[in-house]
Design a protein around this motif. Structure first.
Motif, PDB file in Angstrom:
ATOM      1  N   ARG A 142      15.969 -55.607  13.372  1.00 26.41           N
ATOM      2  CA  ARG A 142      15.928 -54.956  12.060  1.00 26.41           C
ATOM      3  C   ARG A 142      17.281 -54.311  11.800  1.00 26.41           C
ATOM      4  O   ARG A 142      18.009 -53.935  12.728  1.00 26.41           O
ATOM      5  N   GLU A 143      17.607 -54.187  10.523  1.00 22.23           N
ATOM      6  CA  GLU A 143      18.836 -53.506  10.111  1.00 22.23           C
ATOM      7  C   GLU A 143      18.479 -52.094   9.669  1.00 22.23           C
ATOM      8  O   GLU A 143      17.709 -51.913   8.737  1.00 22.23           O
ATOM      9  N   ASP A 144      18.994 -51.103  10.360  1.00 24.23           N
ATOM     10  CA  ASP A 144      18.786 -49.714   9.983  1.00 24.23           C
ATOM     11  C   ASP A 144      19.983 -49.232   9.179  1.00 24.23           C
ATOM     12  O   ASP A 144      21.137 -49.416   9.593  1.00 24.23           O
ATOM     13  N   ARG A 149      21.186 -46.407   8.732  1.00 23.60           N
ATOM     14  CA  ARG A 149      21.999 -45.376   9.385  1.00 23.60           C
ATOM     15  C   ARG A 149      22.527 -45.811  10.743  1.00 23.60           C
ATOM     16  O   ARG A 149      23.634 -45.443  11.129  1.00 23.60           O
ATOM     17  N   TYR A 150      21.739 -46.612  11.474  1.00 26.12           N
ATOM     18  CA  TYR A 150      22.085 -46.883  12.870  1.00 26.12           C
ATOM     19  C   TYR A 150      22.442 -48.339  13.143  1.00 26.12           C
ATOM     20  O   TYR A 150      22.683 -48.707  14.289  1.00 26.12           O
ATOM     21  N   GLN A 157      19.205 -53.191  15.245  1.00 28.75           N
ATOM     22  CA  GLN A 157      18.441 -52.734  16.400  1.00 28.75           C
ATOM     23  C   GLN A 157      17.361 -53.750  16.734  1.00 28.75           C
ATOM     24  O   GLN A 157      16.886 -54.486  15.868  1.00 28.75           O
ATOM     25  N   ASP A 181      10.866 -43.779  12.615  1.00 29.83           N
ATOM     26  CA  ASP A 181      10.254 -44.898  11.897  1.00 29.83           C
ATOM     27  C   ASP A 181       9.833 -46.032  12.818  1.00 29.83           C
ATOM     28  O   ASP A 181       9.412 -47.070  12.357  1.00 29.83           O
TER      29      ASP A 181
END
Length: 736
Positions: free
Chosen positions: A75-77, A79-80, A83, A594
């Motif tokens: 997944r693309e976060d 902020r981070y 991942q 989340d």
């Protein structure tokens, strides 16, 4: 050089192009670890990738330096960055000396640090794990290692290996990491043996595992669908499920239907197991032979005992108090400064002359006035009185209303887990002449039975409650059955005193009971509002704005004193989603909040609720508090509770008993009052929309109520006056 799985187990299946992905590497750095030690955000160093992979998910027991094969979804976060959300993981054995050294020095084995790990690998080379597994006595060959340290290291290695072996066994049965860790905590070293012998034990022993999960595990282990283990477990699960729904028994046809649906077997195959359970007296059948009622034996015994004791109380005359009742009633009215109504005078006269009295009425009908007057008269005659309620918040309200000390029923009955139950019982009864129990609609059969058991033979019992509210969360419909039996002394208070003083809240409560639509305030200074929001996402945003800005700004109420009451836990406007949104609005986001299945870390200032009874800590299901402090290093959370005020410390494992409480279910709010209440009500809550649910929600508010949602949902709730049927026989036993 390729690595192999550390323990035998099922390797992750090859992922389809659009399915889970897997990577393998060394756990290089732990960014975040949850209080319970299960959830991690970490960096995984993968060969051929210049930048470590960020992995996030439940990975209990892993440490820095360990080599892992993880499977999950990318997944693309915002902020981070990118991942991998971990769904499964396997530890793998390093083959190189450097890898073995990193693995052993990662911290998962007590007594092995970087220096000792280097010594071990230098001495034994790539055979070091074989030595630890099969010949730990050879550790003494390493210079500087004596018998005591060798023994400590060998024992720690065995524990670490057993834990990982158990987790891999459970992963091989298709269980996620979090659930596998929970099972391992319950059974410890016996986990594999217990699960292999009878996986259906999991449904009764492990939170979060129901019959269907246990059944799936049994299929993985090759247990036949008509196995007696399975059929017995299915029958008991059906009865236990009925108890969780509030029933005391199941009619025979209902049990047959539930069991056939659950087990996928014909009743003729299942019925012999029911006969076996009946012969063992695990279950009891009574009623008509053609359509018997099926009971868990302990529940039936409780109901029979409760009916017998109530009838004895109803038959016996109360000890005379040498009291001129008409004069005493006049005195009580003058002392309270109000003119008692006929029904209030009747309630007092009955309570003075009977050993069992039930007082019921809605908000504003004067129940508290009755209790205060009764206490004044009893105390004047030297009667020893105790006041109690099912919850801490209800007990505190009782104290505030009467000016006398009140306690929870659990504290009054002196529950002790070490000694195995309530210490006040028939052999050591309460030292009282009279007991008044408020919020009696919350009494389930088990707690009511404990009250009756601890009541002295000569004592009086007064039950005060609103029978129109939701029944108890636990099994039984005690207050409704006592009143519905028609054989006990019941006084109904129906005149509303506080309607003008309380504005629309009390008036709307009574309108809803009559089946009428509530009226919204026509002035910003009112106390009852309805905000139309048909879209669930819009409703959730409105709830957050009301709690954090609008109500605090207009009424000066602290946001933590604004309670959101929702019909359900799940859904866009269920308590889980609302708590997540309110947490972020009040405390800001936290890394990992989340992640699927993640237990969020509790933060200072967060409002929380205890979700199960903990008698050692003296906190009970429904008690609310605020997080005072969180120590990630010691993995301890400190909570300040109210009613009575006390500080309680939670370890990582104990923290599971707490959940965020900005939003709670309406059922959980029983017995409580809050300065302001916000109630999301949408058609997605259809299954729960009932008149008594809405009535209970709005009667929790002291100063302001805001309904947010669909007018159609409000109408459905009000029109649905038929509360769910509860299969109980208490009223029938009292009449019989």
């Amino acid at each position: 050089m390729s690595d192999t799985p550390l323990f035998p187990g099922r390797a992750p299946a090859a992922a389809p192009p659009d399915g889970p992905d897997s990577v393998e590497g060394v756990l290089d750095y732990i960014v975040y670890r949850s209080d319970d030690g299960e959830f991690l955000i970490a960096r995984l160093k993968v060969e051929g990738r210049a930048i470590p992979v960020t992995i996030k998910g439940a990975m209990p027991g892993v440490e820095r330096g360990e080599r892992l094969r993880v499977e999950g979804r990318w997944r693309e976060d915002a902020r981070y960055g990118r991942q991998l959300l971990v769904e499964q993981f396997l530890p793998v054995t390093p083959k190189t000396p450097a890898g073995l050294e990193r693995y052993l020095s990662g911290g998962q084995v007590e007594g092995i640090g970087p220096v000792f790990a280097k010594r071990l690998v230098t001495h034994f080379g790539t055979d070091v794990l074989q030595v630890l597994d099969h010949d730990p006595a050879r550790l003494r060959e390493v210079p500087g290692i004596g018998p005591a340290r060798a023994r400590t290291v060998a024992e720690a290695w065995a524990r670490s290996r057993a834990l990982k072996s158990t987790l891999i066994f459970l992963h091989g049965l298709g269980l996620g990491a979090g659930l596998a860790a929970r099972i391992q905590r319950v059974y410890g070293e016996r986990t594999v043996a217990v699960v292999r012998e009878n996986p259906y034990r999991l449904a009764g022993d492990v939170a979060g595992i129901g019959f269907r999960t246990a059944d799936r595990i049994a299929r993985e282990l090759g247990i036949e669908e008509d196995s007696p283990h399975r059929l017995r477990a299915g029958l008991l699960f059906a009865l236990a499920g009925a108890s969780r729904e509030g029933h005391c028994y199941l009619p025979g046809p209902e049990l047959r239907s539930r069991a056939e649906d659950l087990l996928g077997q014909d009743w003729e195959v299942i019925r012999p197991c029911l006969r076996d359970l009946q012969r063992e007296t695990t279950v009891v059948l009574d009623g008509p032979r053609a359509e018997p009622r099926v009971w868990d034996r302990s529940v039936r015994e409780l109901e029979v005992a409760a009916a017998e004791r109530c009838l004895r109380l109803a038959r016996d005359e109360a000890r005379t108090l040498d009291l001129d009742v008409p004069a005493a009633l006049r005195w009580a009215g003058e002392r309270s400064g109000i003119r008692l109504t006929e029904s209030q005078r009747e309630a007092l006269a009955v309570a003075l002359s009977r050993k069992l009295t039930i007082v019921t009425g809605g908000p504003g009908t004067g129940k508290t006035t009755i209790v205060r007057a009764l206490l004044d008269m009893w105390e004047r005659k030297g009667v020893r009185v105790k006041l109690a309620a099912p919850t801490g918040r209800a007990a505190r309200r009782m104290e505030e209303a009467t000016g006398r000390r009140a306690s929870t029923l659990h504290r009054l009955l002196e529950y002790s887990p070490q000694r195995g139950g309530f210490q006040r019982d028939r052999s050591t009864p309460l030292q009282v002449d009279a007991l008044v129990v408020d919020e009696a609609s919350m009494l389930d059969l088990h707690l009511f039975g404990a009250v009756l058991d601890a009541l002295p033979n000569a004592a009086r019992l007064v039950l005060v409650g609103d029978v129109e509210q939701l029944p108890s969360v636990g099994a039984g419909r005690v207050l409704g059955d006592l009143i519905g039996s028609g054989v006990l002394a019941v006084v109904r208070l129906d005149r509303v005193f506080r309607q003008d003083e309380a504005g629309l809240i009390v008036g709307n409560a009574h309108r809803i009971l009559r089946g009428d639509r509530p009226r919204a305030a026509d002035s910003p200074k009112g106390d009852f509002f309805i905000i139309d929001r048909d879209d669930p996402e819009a409703a959730r945003r409105t709830v957050v704005h009301l709690v954090t800005r609008r109500i605090p700004d207009r009424w000066g109420i602290d946001p933590t004193d604004v309670q959101v009451l929702a019909p359900m836990r799940k859904g866009t406007c269920g308590t889980e989603a609302l708590n997540a949104a309110l947490r972020e609005a009040m405390l800001g986001p936290e890394p990992g909040d989340d992640a699927p299945g993640r237990l969020p870390a509790l933060r200072p200032g967060e409002r929380v609720m205890q979700t199960r009874n903990d008698y050692d800590k003296d906190v009970f299901n429904g008690d609310m508090g605020v997080v005072e402090e969180r120590d990630p290093a010691a993995r301890v959370t400190t909570v300040r509770f109210e009613a009575p005020e006390r500080i309680v410390r939670y370890t990582a494992d104990e923290r599971r008993a707490l959940e965020s409480a900005y939003a709670v279910t309406i059922h959980k709010s029983q017995g409580s009052e809050y300065p302001a209440v916000v109630v999301p009500l949408l058609t997605q809550h259809f299954r729960m929309l009932q008149r008594n649910l809405l009535y209970t929600a709005i009667t929790r508010a002291q100063r302001v109520v805001v309904l947010v949602g669909s007018r159609r949902a409000i109408e459905i709730a009000i029109d649905n006056a038929d509360a769910d049927v509860r299969w109980t026989a208490l009223a029938e036993r009292l009449r019989g």
